[in-house]
Design a protein around this motif. Structure first.
Motif, PDB file in Angstrom:
ATOM      1  N   ILE A  48       1.700   6.477  -7.081  1.00  0.00           N
ATOM      2  CA  ILE A  48       0.620   7.367  -7.511  1.00  0.00           C
ATOM      3  C   ILE A  48       1.020   8.824  -7.310  1.00  0.00           C
ATOM      4  O   ILE A  48       0.807   9.673  -8.179  1.00  0.00           O
ATOM      5  CB  ILE A  48      -0.686   7.031  -6.762  1.00  0.00           C
ATOM      6  N   LEU A  49       1.603   9.133  -6.150  1.00  0.00           N
ATOM      7  CA  LEU A  49       2.035  10.509  -5.895  1.00  0.00           C
ATOM      8  C   LEU A  49       3.115  10.941  -6.884  1.00  0.00           C
ATOM      9  O   LEU A  49       3.140  12.086  -7.324  1.00  0.00           O
ATOM     10  CB  LEU A  49       2.542  10.653  -4.460  1.00  0.00           C
ATOM     11  N   ALA A  87       0.830  -1.209   0.000  1.00  0.00           N
ATOM     12  CA  ALA A  87       0.000   0.000   0.000  1.00  0.00           C
ATOM     13  C   ALA A  87       0.862   1.254   0.000  1.00  0.00           C
ATOM     14  O   ALA A  87       0.585   2.221  -0.718  1.00  0.00           O
ATOM     15  CB  ALA A  87      -0.932  -0.010   1.204  1.00  0.00           C
ATOM     16  N   VAL A  88       1.929   1.255   0.785  1.00  0.00           N
ATOM     17  CA  VAL A  88       2.825   2.412   0.828  1.00  0.00           C
ATOM     18  C   VAL A  88       3.514   2.594  -0.516  1.00  0.00           C
ATOM     19  O   VAL A  88       3.598   3.705  -1.045  1.00  0.00           O
ATOM     20  CB  VAL A  88       3.866   2.255   1.969  1.00  0.00           C
ATOM     21  N   ARG A 116       2.509   1.591  -3.456  1.00  0.00           N
ATOM     22  CA  ARG A 116       1.522   2.009  -4.463  1.00  0.00           C
ATOM     23  C   ARG A 116       1.181   3.486  -4.305  1.00  0.00           C
ATOM     24  O   ARG A 116       1.074   4.211  -5.297  1.00  0.00           O
ATOM     25  CB  ARG A 116       0.275   1.154  -4.345  1.00  0.00           C
ATOM     26  N   SER A 117       1.031   3.941  -3.068  1.00  0.00           N
ATOM     27  CA  SER A 117       0.713   5.356  -2.867  1.00  0.00           C
ATOM     28  C   SER A 117       1.875   6.243  -3.311  1.00  0.00           C
ATOM     29  O   SER A 117       1.662   7.321  -3.877  1.00  0.00           O
ATOM     30  CB  SER A 117       0.338   5.635  -1.411  1.00  0.00           C
ATOM     31  N   LEU A 118       3.118   5.800  -3.076  1.00  0.00           N
ATOM     32  CA  LEU A 118       4.274   6.573  -3.537  1.00  0.00           C
ATOM     33  C   LEU A 118       4.307   6.654  -5.060  1.00  0.00           C
ATOM     34  O   LEU A 118       4.629   7.703  -5.631  1.00  0.00           O
ATOM     35  CB  LEU A 118       5.573   5.966  -3.002  1.00  0.00           C
TER      36      LEU A 118
END
Length: 62
Positions: A24-25, A17-18, A20-22
């Motif tokens: 996306i950002l 999750a971390v 993937r969020s990085l």
């Protein structure tokens, strides 16, 4: 908790999750702004300076 082959599934979900969020950002060009707001660059340079000072003191005392 939930185990898959003896491994707690949270040990897999949280890093994914971390990551993937990085990603996306990064794609939305928001990661640089967040890093600047958190001053990671300054903190890392301060840590490097402290480490070099400690190494110099150790070399001088040897």
């Amino acid at each position: 908790m939930f185990n898959v082959m003896g491994i707690n599934i949270l040990y897999i979900i949280i890093p994914v999750a971390v990551g993937r969020s990085l990603i996306i950002l990064k794609k939305k060009n928001m990661l640089d702004g967040i890093i600047e707001k958190l001053n990671f660059g300054e903190k890392i340079s301060e840590i490097k300076e402290k480490l070099s000072e400690i190494r110099e003191k150790q070399l001088c005392s040897a």
